[in-house]
Design a protein around this motif. Structure first.
Motif, PDB file in Angstrom:
ATOM      1  N   LEU A   4       0.812  -1.201   0.000  1.00 37.92           N
ATOM      2  CA  LEU A   4       0.000   0.000   0.000  1.00 37.92           C
ATOM      3  C   LEU A   4       0.847   1.252   0.000  1.00 37.92           C
ATOM      4  CD1 LEU A   4      -2.888  -0.925   2.365  1.00 37.92           C
ATOM      5  CD2 LEU A   4      -2.823  -0.782  -0.105  1.00 37.92           C
ATOM      6  N   LEU A 261     -11.496  12.559  -6.802  1.00 37.43           N
ATOM      7  CA  LEU A 261     -10.428  11.564  -6.788  1.00 37.43           C
ATOM      8  C   LEU A 261      -9.067  12.257  -6.852  1.00 37.43           C
ATOM      9  CD1 LEU A 261      -9.797   8.524  -6.723  1.00 37.43           C
ATOM     10  CD2 LEU A 261      -9.551   8.642  -9.195  1.00 37.43           C
ATOM     11  N   LYS A 264      -8.383  13.604  -3.451  1.00 37.81           N
ATOM     12  CA  LYS A 264      -8.139  12.515  -2.509  1.00 37.81           C
ATOM     13  C   LYS A 264      -6.789  11.858  -2.743  1.00 37.81           C
ATOM     14  CE  LYS A 264     -12.696  10.371  -1.494  1.00 37.81           C
ATOM     15  NZ  LYS A 264     -13.460   9.126  -1.748  1.00 37.81           N
ATOM     16  N   GLU A 265      -6.451  11.620  -4.010  1.00 42.78           N
ATOM     17  CA  GLU A 265      -5.362  10.682  -4.256  1.00 42.78           C
ATOM     18  C   GLU A 265      -4.456  11.014  -5.429  1.00 42.78           C
ATOM     19  OE1 GLU A 265      -5.772   6.198  -3.603  1.00 42.78           O
ATOM     20  OE2 GLU A 265      -6.126   6.418  -5.743  1.00 42.78           O
ATOM     21  N   ALA A 282      -6.897  15.880   1.519  1.00 39.07           N
ATOM     22  CA  ALA A 282      -7.297  14.628   0.877  1.00 39.07           C
ATOM     23  C   ALA A 282      -8.246  13.844   1.779  1.00 39.07           C
ATOM     24  CB  ALA A 282      -6.058  13.781   0.551  1.00 39.07           C
ATOM     25  N   GLU A 283      -7.890  13.751   3.040  1.00 36.51           N
ATOM     26  CA  GLU A 283      -8.690  12.941   3.957  1.00 36.51           C
ATOM     27  C   GLU A 283     -10.035  13.587   4.275  1.00 36.51           C
ATOM     28  OE1 GLU A 283      -6.084  12.210   7.221  1.00 36.51           O
ATOM     29  OE2 GLU A 283      -4.964  10.671   6.121  1.00 36.51           O
ATOM     30  N   SER A 284     -10.147  14.883   3.991  1.00 37.31           N
ATOM     31  CA  SER A 284     -11.422  15.568   4.254  1.00 37.31           C
ATOM     32  C   SER A 284     -12.335  15.571   3.030  1.00 37.31           C
ATOM     33  CB  SER A 284     -11.162  17.017   4.679  1.00 37.31           C
ATOM     34  OG  SER A 284     -10.249  17.056   5.747  1.00 37.31           O
ATOM     35  N   THR A 285     -11.836  15.035   1.937  1.00 34.11           N
ATOM     36  CA  THR A 285     -12.596  15.112   0.689  1.00 34.11           C
ATOM     37  C   THR A 285     -13.512  13.897   0.516  1.00 34.11           C
ATOM     38  OG1 THR A 285     -10.810  16.371  -0.318  1.00 34.11           O
ATOM     39  CG2 THR A 285     -12.396  15.328  -1.815  1.00 34.11           C
ATOM     40  N   TYR A 286     -14.728  14.180   0.085  1.00 31.30           N
ATOM     41  CA  TYR A 286     -15.725  13.114  -0.119  1.00 31.30           C
ATOM     42  C   TYR A 286     -16.396  13.279  -1.473  1.00 31.30           C
ATOM     43  CZ  TYR A 286     -15.417  12.250   4.873  1.00 31.30           C
ATOM     44  OH  TYR A 286     -14.953  11.932   6.134  1.00 31.30           O
ATOM     45  N   GLU A 290     -21.132   9.590  -1.581  1.00 31.27           N
ATOM     46  CA  GLU A 290     -20.464   8.943  -0.452  1.00 31.27           C
ATOM     47  C   GLU A 290     -20.791   9.711   0.830  1.00 31.27           C
ATOM     48  OE1 GLU A 290     -16.234   9.583  -0.526  1.00 31.27           O
ATOM     49  OE2 GLU A 290     -15.804   7.957   0.869  1.00 31.27           O
ATOM     50  N   ARG A 320     -15.152   4.542  -9.911  1.00 30.46           N
ATOM     51  CA  ARG A 320     -14.760   3.213  -9.436  1.00 30.46           C
ATOM     52  C   ARG A 320     -13.420   3.265  -8.721  1.00 30.46           C
ATOM     53  NH1 ARG A 320     -17.217  -0.018 -13.859  1.00 30.46           N
ATOM     54  NH2 ARG A 320     -15.727   1.023 -15.212  1.00 30.46           N
ATOM     55  N   ALA A 321     -12.549   4.139  -9.252  1.00 30.86           N
ATOM     56  CA  ALA A 321     -11.197   4.205  -8.702  1.00 30.86           C
ATOM     57  C   ALA A 321     -11.155   4.758  -7.281  1.00 30.86           C
ATOM     58  CB  ALA A 321     -10.307   5.044  -9.613  1.00 30.86           C
ATOM     59  N   HIS A 322     -12.261   5.333  -6.798  1.00 31.82           N
ATOM     60  CA  HIS A 322     -12.324   5.715  -5.381  1.00 31.82           C
ATOM     61  C   HIS A 322     -12.298   4.470  -4.494  1.00 31.82           C
ATOM     62  CE1 HIS A 322     -13.826  10.095  -5.380  1.00 31.82           C
ATOM     63  NE2 HIS A 322     -13.746   9.798  -6.666  1.00 31.82           N
ATOM     64  N   ARG A 323     -12.679   3.332  -5.083  1.00 36.74           N
ATOM     65  CA  ARG A 323     -12.767   2.063  -4.336  1.00 36.74           C
ATOM     66  C   ARG A 323     -13.762   2.147  -3.178  1.00 36.74           C
ATOM     67  NH1 ARG A 323      -7.764   4.219  -5.180  1.00 36.74           N
ATOM     68  NH2 ARG A 323      -6.663   3.374  -3.364  1.00 36.74           N
ATOM     69  N   ILE A 324     -14.900   2.781  -3.435  1.00 36.02           N
ATOM     70  CA  ILE A 324     -15.926   2.881  -2.387  1.00 36.02           C
ATOM     71  C   ILE A 324     -17.236   2.254  -2.855  1.00 36.02           C
ATOM     72  CG2 ILE A 324     -14.988   4.899  -1.189  1.00 36.02           C
ATOM     73  CD1 ILE A 324     -16.835   6.645  -2.918  1.00 36.02           C
TER      74      ILE A 324
ATOM     75  N   GLU B 855     -14.421  -4.958  -7.539  1.00 43.08           N
ATOM     76  CA  GLU B 855     -12.995  -5.251  -7.599  1.00 43.08           C
ATOM     77  C   GLU B 855     -12.213  -4.027  -7.143  1.00 43.08           C
ATOM     78  OE1 GLU B 855     -14.792  -4.341 -10.229  1.00 43.08           O
ATOM     79  OE2 GLU B 855     -13.569  -3.950 -12.007  1.00 43.08           O
ATOM     80  N   GLY B 856     -10.924  -4.209  -6.957  1.00 37.61           N
ATOM     81  CA  GLY B 856     -10.058  -3.107  -6.549  1.00 37.61           C
ATOM     82  C   GLY B 856     -10.114  -2.817  -5.062  1.00 37.61           C
ATOM     83  N   MET B 857     -10.726  -3.715  -4.296  1.00 36.43           N
ATOM     84  CA  MET B 857     -10.839  -3.475  -2.850  1.00 36.43           C
ATOM     85  C   MET B 857      -9.998  -4.490  -2.082  1.00 36.43           C
ATOM     86  SD  MET B 857     -14.814  -2.596  -2.232  1.00 36.43           S
ATOM     87  CE  MET B 857     -15.590  -1.119  -2.899  1.00 36.43           C
ATOM     88  N   GLU B 881      -8.891  -0.938   1.623  1.00 39.76           N
ATOM     89  CA  GLU B 881      -8.103   0.222   1.196  1.00 39.76           C
ATOM     90  C   GLU B 881      -8.896   0.982   0.141  1.00 39.76           C
ATOM     91  OE1 GLU B 881      -5.357   2.197  -1.573  1.00 39.76           O
ATOM     92  OE2 GLU B 881      -6.626   0.471  -1.995  1.00 39.76           O
ATOM     93  N   ALA B 882      -8.901   2.313   0.238  1.00 39.35           N
ATOM     94  CA  ALA B 882      -9.605   3.136  -0.743  1.00 39.35           C
ATOM     95  C   ALA B 882      -8.910   4.486  -0.820  1.00 39.35           C
ATOM     96  CB  ALA B 882     -11.069   3.316  -0.335  1.00 39.35           C
ATOM     97  N   ALA B 883      -9.307   5.292  -1.785  1.00 33.71           N
ATOM     98  CA  ALA B 883      -8.704   6.609  -1.926  1.00 33.71           C
ATOM     99  C   ALA B 883      -8.956   7.418  -0.653  1.00 33.71           C
ATOM    100  CB  ALA B 883      -9.278   7.328  -3.139  1.00 33.71           C
ATOM    101  N   ALA B 884      -7.930   7.989  -0.099  1.00 30.13           N
ATOM    102  CA  ALA B 884      -7.964   8.900   1.048  1.00 30.13           C
ATOM    103  C   ALA B 884      -8.276   8.244   2.397  1.00 30.13           C
ATOM    104  CB  ALA B 884      -8.910  10.077   0.823  1.00 30.13           C
ATOM    105  N   ARG B 885      -9.177   7.295   2.439  1.00 31.63           N
ATOM    106  CA  ARG B 885      -9.490   6.663   3.725  1.00 31.63           C
ATOM    107  C   ARG B 885     -10.090   5.292   3.461  1.00 31.63           C
ATOM    108  NH1 ARG B 885     -13.894   9.501   2.304  1.00 31.63           N
ATOM    109  NH2 ARG B 885     -12.761  11.449   2.426  1.00 31.63           N
ATOM    110  N   LYS B 887     -12.468   1.988   3.512  1.00 30.97           N
ATOM    111  CA  LYS B 887     -13.925   1.827   3.469  1.00 30.97           C
ATOM    112  C   LYS B 887     -14.316   0.658   4.358  1.00 30.97           C
ATOM    113  CE  LYS B 887     -17.853   0.748   0.525  1.00 30.97           C
ATOM    114  NZ  LYS B 887     -18.792   1.578   1.305  1.00 30.97           N
TER     115      LYS B 887
END
Lengths: 428, 1001
Positions: A4, A261, A264-265, A282-286, A290, A320-324, B855-857, B881-885, B887
């Motif tokens: 990571l 995004l 954030k990243e 970054a950590e405060s961004t949503y 979400e 999608r790349a937010h991974r949420i 995927e990607g998680m 793991e995710a962008a910024a924080r 999930k």
């Protein structure tokens, strides 16, 4: 997991050469101009550096959609490696001057908007002129059919000033549940203020005071064109402007999934900005959805209006790349009567500014072809998508207007819809 | 026996021998060089590739230092293509003697070595990864050398001047004669063994030069002459990529692990110096690797955590003229200067010179001094010119080594191009030629043209020979993808004396050779890579059984396809998870997807999250249930399963039980049937299907697209490949099938439409086969005059497993109707198209049943509820793991389907510990020394891959005491330890059965 915190370049060591990325790359599937994520990313990465930083200009055909990152079981940051390789191409002067000028033109929506919006009708007329578009195609390499939206006559922040003044008059000092910073992005400001209006209304309805501080373009278009120093300037400005709010614990919320995004990243990672301020912002961004889902305030009560529509939905790659997961879809599932269907397509092809370029326009159209067919075949009067350039691409290819989920949420809260959604709901 | 007369015989094809041969030939001596293996197979090809400036020896060994700097300048001139001017730093790290710096600078000056004091800021600008705590830095003209290429070019030059170079000609003994009337013996040649033609060859010479390096003592000894070499083993470790671009030396007295050399795509740290009794027999000790890592850490913080490619050792030919007992106790104290022994004056035996000691950097000087002596001996003074004339580079081929030329047709140059030895050059060439679709070795960018040139040179006898020519298999995957391609290409180019029977062995030998260098550094990602290689070569290609005639015929039976009849339709519900329960599945391989699908079918609210995709994309796309039991081929899985369940009660199959296994298979068959992609087979019998290596793989369920290839049935096969698809070589496959008693013939279709493409991989072919038009073109190509006869003779036709991604069944049936014979697919290298089909079917099934797949998680942490009353601890949520924080994912039930080492479910560390990746569950690890077998393909498998979670009868992970970690946690697939699915060929079966069981619980 250790990987990571691997810096972008070192992440090439994680590659197993297993080819899973090649099975999902939408660009490689339609063109031979791009040798594919494994080749351009971790494989070529071992040959870059030393005297020849990036001898492989074909890496520029990566659209940065991140489908590879998402499918990679090993954690290689392929899209970021490619973005950095492109940055090195620019830095080394390996991008022809005219092409670079073109890239800077399409990557500077903010500058363009500042110039064009005051004379929107004229600008739109010029943009619509076929000879002008052909000239831009031939001389600059901006495809004559590239899906540029019309400039809006009204800016979002112009509307906001008026709106906030009225609101203060109507309910001075009304107690809320807290404040939220809204990051509107260039598209909302210059092209689609209706998205920002809907967002402000929804947030206010949920009890938040909306703050819109000074903001730049997030810098993503510059990043994805390898213009790193300019992107850094943008991001530094944004961090400076947003930091005071982040320090107070005020969340920063955006409706553009690629802007959020980037905050954030993307920007911190690609630009190696690892300072505390950048991290805090970054950590405060949503992402908008979400945030409202996490707030727990988006109840069926608030969404009082039924919207009897069945609409096709496309989740942008950058979302999608937010991974949420799919918060857009999740939020819309709370709207009565509304059925939103995800087609499960990888990418619409536009990838920010990629599909505007003469040499890449056809690739972008081919990448999105399956999505376009599906949207067209769906037979709905609207399509739903969270990212602006994807919406424009979908509309360009299918003729079907595309809207942001927040527009539906706002309508479900009883606010008057605008644009295509208004037309559709009026017809019903 | 052949007899070859010559003036001078040179023994040894390393740097020194090839350099001596060139010098001799240039001075007009008739010369023969013999080498026991391939050129530079000995120490020359096993050093770190440093072109010394001499700085390293400046303080301690000024003579060696002066030789180095003089030769350094000459070599840069005569072999620019072999040298990369990286420059070198000498850096003082904390703890190094600060007084050394001044001594060093002064000594460099004395020896004439340019030495520049570099500011630390400048040093870090050039090499940002270096330790910021470094206190001093000097720049010297070190460089990086390609010693393989240099030896090749010296040999090529020698040949061009008329010398003969004989590889694979080990010297059995020196020949001596005693001249009549004199009492003195003289060496008059050598008896060699021609390993290629397996015959003895006598080479008669006026003078013999012993340039056998660490083996010089053995050569001299065969004539009764004592030359006491001090073989000094030096161990080196290569980092996966080039972390520095400058040679980095420590600013201290030479010691272990104090040089880091950027060489081609890697960086090599070295070395140790250990006296070994036998130059052929030594091991790399764990302490040596550990030491390299520790010392590397001093130069580059974080070094230990990098991925390492390989460790190897070379044996220095150290020599000091003294009795063994009087020699220095430490090898480091033996001089690095070279020695020339005239055995006439030293031992009273004429006709033999031994040249030894020295460094690679001084090889040319050694050759010069030796040949000067030859001139003196033969009384024929001729001046040396090797320092004046550049080595041939990119010169046209002259029937020479095959790598010293460019190809006029493609413009692609082999590695002898003047600038080949610099990072980026290969990438630039491939970019220029759009040759990225022609890669045999993807990691090192070795193209088909380069490999073919090497093969065609006729000078290549093993895959390892090709490696030394074009760096085949030297990258991260260590031959995973290229070994099959190179073996197939070799068969396609079929030299006259090519024997297909040799081929399986050749492939296995190469895999084994790579394995040998891997075992000392196998942990982390490189171990994961090796597991992927195992999956490819065992599970998919069955190379470990290639050539076995197994009891194939005995198994022949008509009723292969026992259609699933009235099997139980509803899965047994052992626990009765309530409908509506939220289930989170972690992992997107076959086990995770089956679990998610079953859980969703049972009304649970299912979310599957996965870091990325898994083994479906790599496997054969069949369901292997049990292919081998104790190394024996399983013909009837049901009986073998029963035996296994009896013998191993902790095996996942035993926990699942035969009934569940059958239900799992049946449910998948039903799903695939509904998806118009039928899977055939049953527990009654295993299929025996051909692989892309021409081996026969046992499997339980196979898609309809494959079953016509069943090798238990007779029927002449036509195996069809496509130019330029490099993963499938029909002649080779057919040859190997023939060798196993099957009737088969291969044909490589050359279709203009494919030729015109820059890249033809499995995915692209699958996309094409989805189109009826392309299928018609293929049929037409097979029916052309050229191939008609072969087609007519075929009773079934095998294609690579690329017959369509979305419309495979239609493609197969269409081809059958066009060709008039049954058609089947043959699985090969990843990505697996049949596996992708199953993957898509399962994802679709999960979604249709209401489940979600993301995927990607990557799960990195968890939150658990402590035990309460009679309730044990339970998981509340996991974090991905995710962008910024991160999930959070809440659920009532969690299914861990993250796989084993290959899937990323757990990782193995250098210190011998194993870590479960997602939840940090404690794992029992086998002893580090017991992790790996000496043989890559060992039937018993490598113990480290059997590690994993222990589970109870409900598939709940348990600790050593048998207590569950969390009440609501289950495991499926490769995450469960205690078995080796690749050795058993149970990869899909175990994933499916356990996934089914936990999903349906």
């Amino acid at each position: 997991m250790e990987f990571l915190d691997q810096p972008v370049e070192l992440s090439l060591d994680l590659c197993l050469k297993c080819n899973i990325c090649t099975t999902v790359c939408p660009v490689m599937a339609v063109t031979e101009a791009f040798p594919g994520p494994k080749y351009a990313g971790p494989q070529a990465g071992r040959f870059r550096g030393g005297e020849q930083l990036t001898p492989d200009a074909s890496v520029d055909y990566c659209s940065g959609c991140r489908a590879c990152n998402m499918a990679c079981p090993a954690g290689v940051k392929i899209a970021e490696m490619n973005a950095r390789a492109r940055g090195a191409l620019v830095e080394q002067g390996k991008v022809a001057p005219l092409k670079r000028l073109r890239n800077n033109l399409v990557a500077r929506a903010a500058t363009l908007g500042q110039v064009a919006q005051p004379v929107a009708p004229l600008a739109n007329l010029a943009m619509g002129l076929k000879p002008a578009r052909w000239a831009a195609d031939v001389f600059l390499g901006i495809h004559h059919e590239a899906p540029f939206p019309p400039f809006s006559r009204e800016s979002f922040t112009g509307w906001l000033r008026q709106h906030q003044a009225e609101r203060r008059k109507a309910a001075p000092g009304a107690p809320g549940v807290g404040s939220v910073v809204y990051f509107h992005g260039c598209s909302t400001e210059y092209y689609e203020p209706r998205v920002g209006k809907a967002a402000v209304r929804v947030l206010e309805r949920l009890g938040y005071e909306v703050i819109v501080p000074r903001q730049n373009c997030c810098g993503l278009p510059l990043l994805s064109n390898g213009e790193f120093p300019a992107a850094r300037q943008y991001h530094e400005n944004n961090v400076r402007s947003l930091l005071p709010y982040a320090r107070q614990g005020i969340p920063i919320v955006g409706t553009s999934t690629s802007c959020t995004l980037t905050l954030k990243e993307e920007a911190p990672e690609l630009l190696d900005m690892h300072d505390e301020a950048t991290r805090l912002v970054a950590e405060s961004t949503y992402d908008f959805n979400e945030f409202i889902l996490a707030s727990g305030r988006l109840t069926e009560e608030v969404l009082s209006q039924e919207i009897a529509l069945r609409l096709p939905y496309h989740i942008p790659c950058q979302y999608r790349a937010h991974r949420i997961g799919k918060p857009g879809l999740e939020a819309l599932s709370l709207v009565k009567g509304l059925s939103v269907v995800d087609g499960g397509h990888t990418c619409c092809g536009i990838a920010g500014t990629y599909g505007y370029k003469t040499e890449k326009y056809a690739i972008a159209q081919a990448v999105g072809a399956a999505l376009f067919d599906w949207v067209t075949g769906f037979g709905a009067p609207l399509a739903v998508c969270d990212s602006e350039t994807c919406r424009w691409q979908i509309t360009h290819a299918t003729g079907i207007p595309a809207i942001h989920p927040v527009e539906l949420l706002s309508a479900a809260m009883g606010y008057a819809p605008e644009g295509a959604l208004r037309d559709v709901l009026q017809l019903k | 026996m052949r007899i070859i007369p010559t003036e001078i015989l040179v023994i040894g094809g390393g740097a020194t021998g090839s350099g001596v041969a060139r010098d001799l030939a240039m001075r007009g001596f008739q010369t023969v060089l013999v080498e026991r293996g391939d050129l530079s197979e000995g120490t020359t090809g096993r050093y770190h590739g440093l072109l010394h400036s001499g700085g390293r020896y400046a303080v301690k060994d000024p003579l060696a230092a002066q030789e180095c700097i003089q030769e350094n300048r000459i070599l840069r001139r005569i072999m620019p293509g072999c040298i990369e001017d990286t420059g070198g730093f000498f850096v003082q790290t904390p703890g190094d003697d600060p007084l050394y710096a001044e001594k060093f600078a002064a000594a460099c000056q004395q020896s004439g070595i340019p030495c520049e004091d570099v500011s630390l800021k400048q040093m870090l600008r050039e090499e940002p990864r270096l330790n910021p705590a470094i206190t001093r830095c000097f720049r010297v003209p070190d460089g990086a050398a390609d010693s393989f290429l240099a030896a090749d070019l010296n040999a090529a030059s020698a040949r061009a001047y008329g010398a003969t170079v004989l590889k694979y000609h080990p010297v059995l003994r020196l020949l001596t004669e005693t001249t009549a009337g004199e009492d003195r013996r003289r060496v008059c040649g050598a008896l060699c063994h021609d390993r290629i033609h397996d015959e003895e060859v006598e080479i008669h010479a006026d003078l013999v030069i012993n340039a056998a390096g660490a083996w010089a003592g053995q050569i001299a000894g065969s004539a009764g002459i004592a030359v006491q070499m001090i073989p000094g083993k030096g161990t080196m470790v290569a980092v996966n990529h080039r972390i520095v671009h400058t040679v980095i030396n420590r600013l201290k007295m030479p010691g272990d692990g104090d040089i880091l050399v950027p060489a081609h795509t890697v960086a090599v740290i070295g070395t140790t110096d250990v006296k070994v009794p036998d130059a052929d027999n030594y091991a790399i000790e764990p302490w040596e690797v550990q030491l390299m890592l520790e010392e590397g850490e001093k130069l580059i913080p974080g070094f230990k955590k990098l991925r390492f490619l390989r460790a190897w050792a070379g044996v220095r030919p150290l020599y000091q003229e003294a009795r063994w007992a009087d020699q220095p106790a430490q090898n480091r104290d033996v001089t690095r200067a070279f020695v020339l022994l005239d055995h006439e004056t030293r031992d009273g035996v004429a006709g033999l010179l031994t040249i030894t000691g020295g460094k690679w950097t001084t090889y040319r000087k050694m050759a010069e001094v030796t040949v000067d002596k030859v001139c003196e001996k033969l009384n024929s003074p001729r001046p040396c010119r090797t320092h004046l004339e550049a080595l041939p580079s990119a010169a046209p081929a002259q029937g020479g080594t095959g790598h010293a030329h460019s190809d006029a047709h493609s413009g692609m140059r082999t590695h002898s191009d003047g600038h080949a030895h610099s990072l980026g050059q290969r990438l630039a060439e491939i970019e220029r030629e759009h040759a990225y679709g022609q890669l045999i070795c993807e990691c090192e960018l070795a193209t088909r043209r380069q490999v073919a040139d090497a093969i065609r040179s006729g000078d290549v006898h093993t895959l390892d020979d090709i490696r030394r020519d074009v760096r085949l298999g030297m990258g991260p995957c260590q031959s995973g993808f290229c070994a099959l391609r190179a073996a197939g290409l070799m068969a396609a180019l079929a030299p006259a004396d090519y024997l297909p029977a040799e081929n399986g062995k050749m492939l296995r030998d190469f895999l084994q050779e790579r394995w040998k260098g891997l075992t000392p550094i196998l942990w982390g990602q490189q171990l994961r890579q090796e597991r992927l290689n195992e999956l490819m070569y065992l599970d998919v290609l069955n190379v470990d059984h290639l050539g076995e005639k197994a009891e194939r015929r005995a198994a022949a039976s008509q009723a292969a396809d026992e259609r699933p009849g009235d099997k139980p339709q509803s899965p047994a519900s052992r626990r009765g998870t309530p409908a509506g329960e939220t289930t989170l599945v972690i992992g997107g391989g076959l086990s995770g997807l089956s679990a998610a699908w079953q859980a969703a079918r049972h009304g649970q609210s299912v979310t599957l999250i996965s870091k990325g995709w898994g083994a479906n994309h790599w496997g054969a796309g069949c369901v292997d249930l049990l292919g081998y039991a104790q190394g024996d081929l399983v013909q009837a899985p049901r009986q073998a399963l029963q035996a296994l369940i009896q013998a191993e009660p902790r095996h996942p199959y035993a926990l699942a039980g035969l009934e569940t296994i059958e239900q799992a298979l049946h449910s998948l068959q039903t799903l695939c049937q509904e998806s118009n992609y039928p899977l055939h087979g049953s527990l009654a019998q295993n299929w025996l299907l051909p692989t892309a290596a021409g081996a026969l793989r046992p499997t339980c369920l196979a898609p309809e697209t494959m079953i016509a290839g069943d090798c238990r049935q007779d029927g002449r096969m036509l195996i069809v490949g496509f130019e330029p698809f490099l993963d499938f070589w029909p002649q080779w496959i057919a040859g190997n099938l023939q060798q196993q008693g099957l009737e088969a013939e291969g044909v490589l279709l050359d279709m203009p439409g494919l030729r015109a493409r820059k890249l033809v991989n499995g995915l692209i072919l699958a996309g094409l086969f989805d189109q009826a038009d392309f299928r018609r073109q293929v049929a037409a190509a097979l029916q052309s005059v050229e191939h008609r006869r072969r087609l007519a003779g075929a009773q079934r036709i095998g294609f690579p497993a690329v017959l369509g991604l979305r419309h495979a069944l239609e493609a197969k049936q269409h081809l059958e109707s066009l060709l008039g014979a049954p058609v089947f697919e043959i699985p090969g290298l990843p990505p697996s198209i049949p596996g992708l089909r199953l993957h898509h079917i399962l994802i679709e099934a999960v979604r249709k049943s209401g489940g979600q797949v993301f995927e990607g998680m990557l799960v990195t942490d968890k939150q658990a509820r402590p035990a309460e009353g009679s309730n044990g601890p339970a998981l509340e949520f996991v974090l991905s793991e995710a962008a910024a924080r991160p999930k959070a994912h809440r659920a009532g039930r969690f299914i861990l389907a993250t796989g084993g080492i290959l899937g990323g479910g757990y990782s193995a560390e250098a210190d011998g510990s194993l870590h479960e990746s997602a939840l940090g569950l404690p794992l029992a690890a086998p002893q580090r020394e017991a992790w790996l077998q000496a043989r890559f393909l060992a039937a018993e498998g490598h113990a480290v891959f059997r590690a994993g979670l222990a589970v109870n009868a409900h598939f709940q992970p348990v600790n050593a005491d048998g207590q569950v970690f969390y009440e609501n946690l289950y495991a499926a697939g490769g995450a469960i330890g205690g078995f080796d699915p690749l050795r058993e060929r149970s990869l899909e079966g175990a994933a499916l059965a356990t996934g089914y069981a936990v999903g349906a619980l």
